[in-house]
Scaffold this motif. Structure first.
Motif, mmCIF file in Angstrom:
data_model
loop_
_atom_site.group_PDB
_atom_site.id
_atom_site.type_symbol
_atom_site.label_atom_id
_atom_site.label_comp_id
_atom_site.label_asym_id
_atom_site.label_seq_id
_atom_site.Cartn_x
_atom_site.Cartn_y
_atom_site.Cartn_z
ATOM 1 N N PHE A 22 0.834 -1.204 0.000
ATOM 2 C CA PHE A 22 0.000 0.000 0.000
ATOM 3 C C PHE A 22 0.870 1.257 0.000
ATOM 4 N N GLU A 23 1.938 1.237 0.829
ATOM 5 C CA GLU A 23 2.854 2.382 0.901
ATOM 6 C C GLU A 23 3.512 2.619 -0.452
ATOM 7 N N ILE A 24 3.981 1.535 -1.085
ATOM 8 C CA ILE A 24 4.622 1.660 -2.397
ATOM 9 C C ILE A 24 3.622 2.175 -3.432
ATOM 10 N N GLY A 25 2.394 1.667 -3.366
ATOM 11 C CA GLY A 25 1.362 2.112 -4.303
ATOM 12 C C GLY A 25 1.053 3.597 -4.164
ATOM 13 N N LEU A 26 0.956 4.059 -2.925
ATOM 14 C CA LEU A 26 0.688 5.476 -2.693
ATOM 15 C C LEU A 26 1.830 6.353 -3.204
ATOM 16 N N ARG A 27 3.055 5.903 -3.006
ATOM 17 C CA ARG A 27 4.210 6.670 -3.482
ATOM 18 C C ARG A 27 4.274 6.682 -5.007
ATOM 19 N N MET A 28 3.903 5.566 -5.626
ATOM 20 C CA MET A 28 3.927 5.507 -7.089
ATOM 21 C C MET A 28 2.868 6.421 -7.688
ATOM 22 N N GLN A 29 1.661 6.406 -7.116
ATOM 23 C CA GLN A 29 0.617 7.283 -7.655
ATOM 24 C C GLN A 29 0.981 8.749 -7.453
ATOM 25 N N GLN A 30 1.711 9.046 -6.377
ATOM 26 C CA GLN A 30 2.171 10.417 -6.170
ATOM 27 C C GLN A 30 3.191 10.800 -7.227
ATOM 28 N N TYR A 31 4.067 9.872 -7.553
ATOM 29 C CA TYR A 31 5.130 10.149 -8.518
ATOM 30 C C TYR A 31 4.581 10.297 -9.929
ATOM 31 N N PHE A 32 3.660 9.427 -10.304
ATOM 32 C CA PHE A 32 3.156 9.428 -11.679
ATOM 33 C C PHE A 32 1.904 10.295 -11.853
ATOM 34 N N GLY A 33 1.302 10.747 -10.805
ATOM 35 C CA GLY A 33 0.061 11.520 -10.890
ATOM 36 C C GLY A 33 0.220 12.961 -10.415
ATOM 37 N N PRO A 34 -0.191 13.223 -9.203
ATOM 38 C CA PRO A 34 -0.829 12.249 -8.321
ATOM 39 C C PRO A 34 -2.332 12.173 -8.538
ATOM 40 N N LEU A 35 -2.894 11.000 -8.242
ATOM 41 C CA LEU A 35 -4.351 10.885 -8.239
ATOM 42 C C LEU A 35 -4.908 11.466 -6.945
ATOM 43 N N TYR A 36 -4.143 11.311 -5.879
ATOM 44 C CA TYR A 36 -4.532 11.866 -4.578
ATOM 45 C C TYR A 36 -3.270 12.434 -3.949
ATOM 46 N N ASP A 37 -3.163 13.750 -3.933
ATOM 47 C CA ASP A 37 -1.923 14.416 -3.553
ATOM 48 C C ASP A 37 -1.615 14.219 -2.068
ATOM 49 N N LEU A 38 -0.478 13.585 -1.808
ATOM 50 C CA LEU A 38 -0.046 13.368 -0.439
ATOM 51 C C LEU A 38 1.229 14.138 -0.098
ATOM 52 N N GLU A 39 1.773 14.849 -1.073
ATOM 53 C CA GLU A 39 2.884 15.751 -0.795
ATOM 54 C C GLU A 39 2.355 17.068 -0.243
ATOM 55 N N MET A 40 1.271 17.550 -0.851
ATOM 56 C CA MET A 40 0.615 18.791 -0.421
ATOM 57 C C MET A 40 1.618 19.939 -0.317
ATOM 58 N N ALA A 41 2.529 19.969 -1.294
ATOM 59 C CA ALA A 41 3.611 20.959 -1.274
ATOM 60 C C ALA A 41 3.103 22.385 -1.439
ATOM 61 N N GLY A 42 1.966 22.548 -2.113
ATOM 62 C CA GLY A 42 1.450 23.890 -2.363
ATOM 63 C C GLY A 42 0.669 24.474 -1.202
ATOM 64 N N ILE A 43 0.541 23.739 -0.107
ATOM 65 C CA ILE A 43 -0.224 24.231 1.036
ATOM 66 C C ILE A 43 0.675 24.998 1.990
ATOM 67 N N ASN A 44 0.362 26.246 2.218
ATOM 68 C CA ASN A 44 1.039 27.046 3.237
ATOM 69 C C ASN A 44 0.095 28.153 3.679
ATOM 70 N N LEU A 45 0.591 29.053 4.476
ATOM 71 C CA LEU A 45 -0.254 30.118 5.016
ATOM 72 C C LEU A 45 0.033 31.474 4.387
ATOM 73 N N LYS A 46 0.745 31.465 3.271
ATOM 74 C CA LYS A 46 1.073 32.734 2.621
ATOM 75 C C LYS A 46 -0.153 33.407 2.015
ATOM 76 N N TRP A 47 -1.214 32.641 1.818
ATOM 77 C CA TRP A 47 -2.438 33.202 1.244
ATOM 78 C C TRP A 47 -3.205 34.039 2.267
#
Length: 380
Positions: A22-47
């Motif tokens: 499951f962990e590998i699958g989630l990391r792969m979908q993040q790398y090739f997609g993501p279908l469901y973003d788990l990096e959430m790199a664009g989330i901050n409080l600058k807005w």
């Protein structure tokens, strides 16, 4: 006992194996997609902003509770004042002193990318049809409304020093002013709106996602994000829920709408008048200000009972303009003629309320033609 330990060991091995898969699958979908973003790199409080509630930032931003459903991907750049940065060299070519126009509005003004915006189309129209150069300052941004326009205008007018001001008031603004921003307005000792604080819903949403991405395992992030999105945030939104729902007032055909929506209308109209006073204080001349209003699809296409949305919002804006000697352009009639029997072709599909590119061009052309007839002339 030995058999029990063997079974427990096999069960633990099975759990670990599937967890690894499951962990590998989630990391792969993040790398090739993501279908469901788990990096959430664009989330901050600058807005966040305690002046205009939420603000554009130079980098890509995910505002968490704002956005569109078009599926169209684009990047936008903004200066430190929240004004769109675009390449307008072609529009200003050969101009010694272009006319400066400040555009205020929400996502309908914000548009898409550099050229698919109302300010760009309007400037393009004046260049092509009137040989007039406009320096268009696009300060429109998602979910801005009159409550926010007040402190925004106070900030921008001394900086931009526009010759003309265009304000796009949208059907959603009655809801935004009352349900989203009314309790967040900060007033000085004279009772003047000097800022709209950051929304607690947006803050809580961003903070929760930022906490979720701290987990080292993607499985943990996945669980944390699901819980945050579908359990915690609905509870937070319920806490701040308003009795007024978006567009409930638009589709209402009761006999006495003024009484029924007295409190939201009072808040909305007070913000409109306060904005009018800020604009009059700057321009000293109402002829340099225009408020524009655009229809939603439901204003143009009747429902099953043959009814279209009412004019509760637009009539409020029209009256304020008349009281303050501002220009007012309601594009509903013009677009009803232009769109014909299939107005849905001019809006995005899948439930998005905005104009598509063609609809935006039609709306912009109508606005530009009206501005040319009453405000900005070739000899300007």
């Amino acid at each position: 006992m030995k058999r029990l330990f063997n079974l427990l060991g096999q069960a633990a091995l099975l759990v670990i194996t599937w967890a690894g898969i499951f962990e590998i699958g989630l990391r792969m979908q993040q790398y090739f997609g993501p279908l469901y973003d788990l990096e959430m790199a664009g989330i901050n409080l600058k807005w966040q902003s305690d002046v205009v509630n939420h603000q554009p930032t130079p980098e890509n931003q995910n505002l968490c509770i704002y956005g569109d459903l078009t599926g169209f991907s684009y990047k936008s750049s903004y200066d430190t004042n929240g004004i769109r940065v675009i390449d307008d060299m072609a529009l200003l070519a050969g101009c010694r002193k272009p006319i400066s126009v400040l555009f205020l509005g929400d996502s309908f003004m914000e548009g898409y990318g550099e050229k698919n915006t109302l300010p760009y189309h309007v400037a393009e129209y004046f260049k092509r049809e009137r040989s007039v150069c406009l320096k268009a300052h696009n300060a429109g941004y998602t979910s801005y409304s009159p409550a926010i326009f007040v402190p925004q205008a106070k900030k921008l007018l001394p900086i931009v020093r526009p010759d003309y001001i265009v304000v796009d008031v949208d059907e959603t603004d009655l809801y935004d002013d009352f349900a989203r921003y009314r309790n967040l307005i900060v007033r000085n000792e004279r009772g003047q709106n000097v800022g709209v604080r950051t929304s607690p819903i947006g803050h809580e949403c961003s903070m929760g996602l930022m906490e979720a991405r701290k987990h080292p395992l993607y499985m943990m992030r996945f669980a944390a994000k699901l819980w945050h999105s579908y359990v915690h945030m609905p509870a937070v939104m319920e806490k701040y829920r308003s009795d007024l729902t978006l567009f409930s007032y638009s589709q209402d055909h009761d006999a006495d709408l003024e009484r029924k929506y007295a409190e939201p209308l009072l808040s909305f109209r007070q913000n409109l008048q306060e904005l009018a006073e800020v604009l009059k204080d700057y321009t000293r001349d109402g002829s340099r200000v225009i408020f524009i209003y655009h229809p939603h699809l439901e204003h143009l296409k009747p429902d099953a009972s043959g009814r279209v949305w009412n004019d509760l919002v637009s009539s409020s804006v029209q009256k304020m303009c008349a009281d303050n000697n501002f220009h007012f352009f309601n594009a509903t009639k013009t677009l009803k003629q232009r769109f014909g029997s299939h107005p849905e072709d001019l809006y995005w599909k899948k439930g998005d309320m905005h104009f598509n590119f063609k609809g935006l061009e039609e709306y912009s052309a109508a606005v530009a033609a009206f501005m040319a007839s009453v405000m900005i002339h070739a000899n300007d």
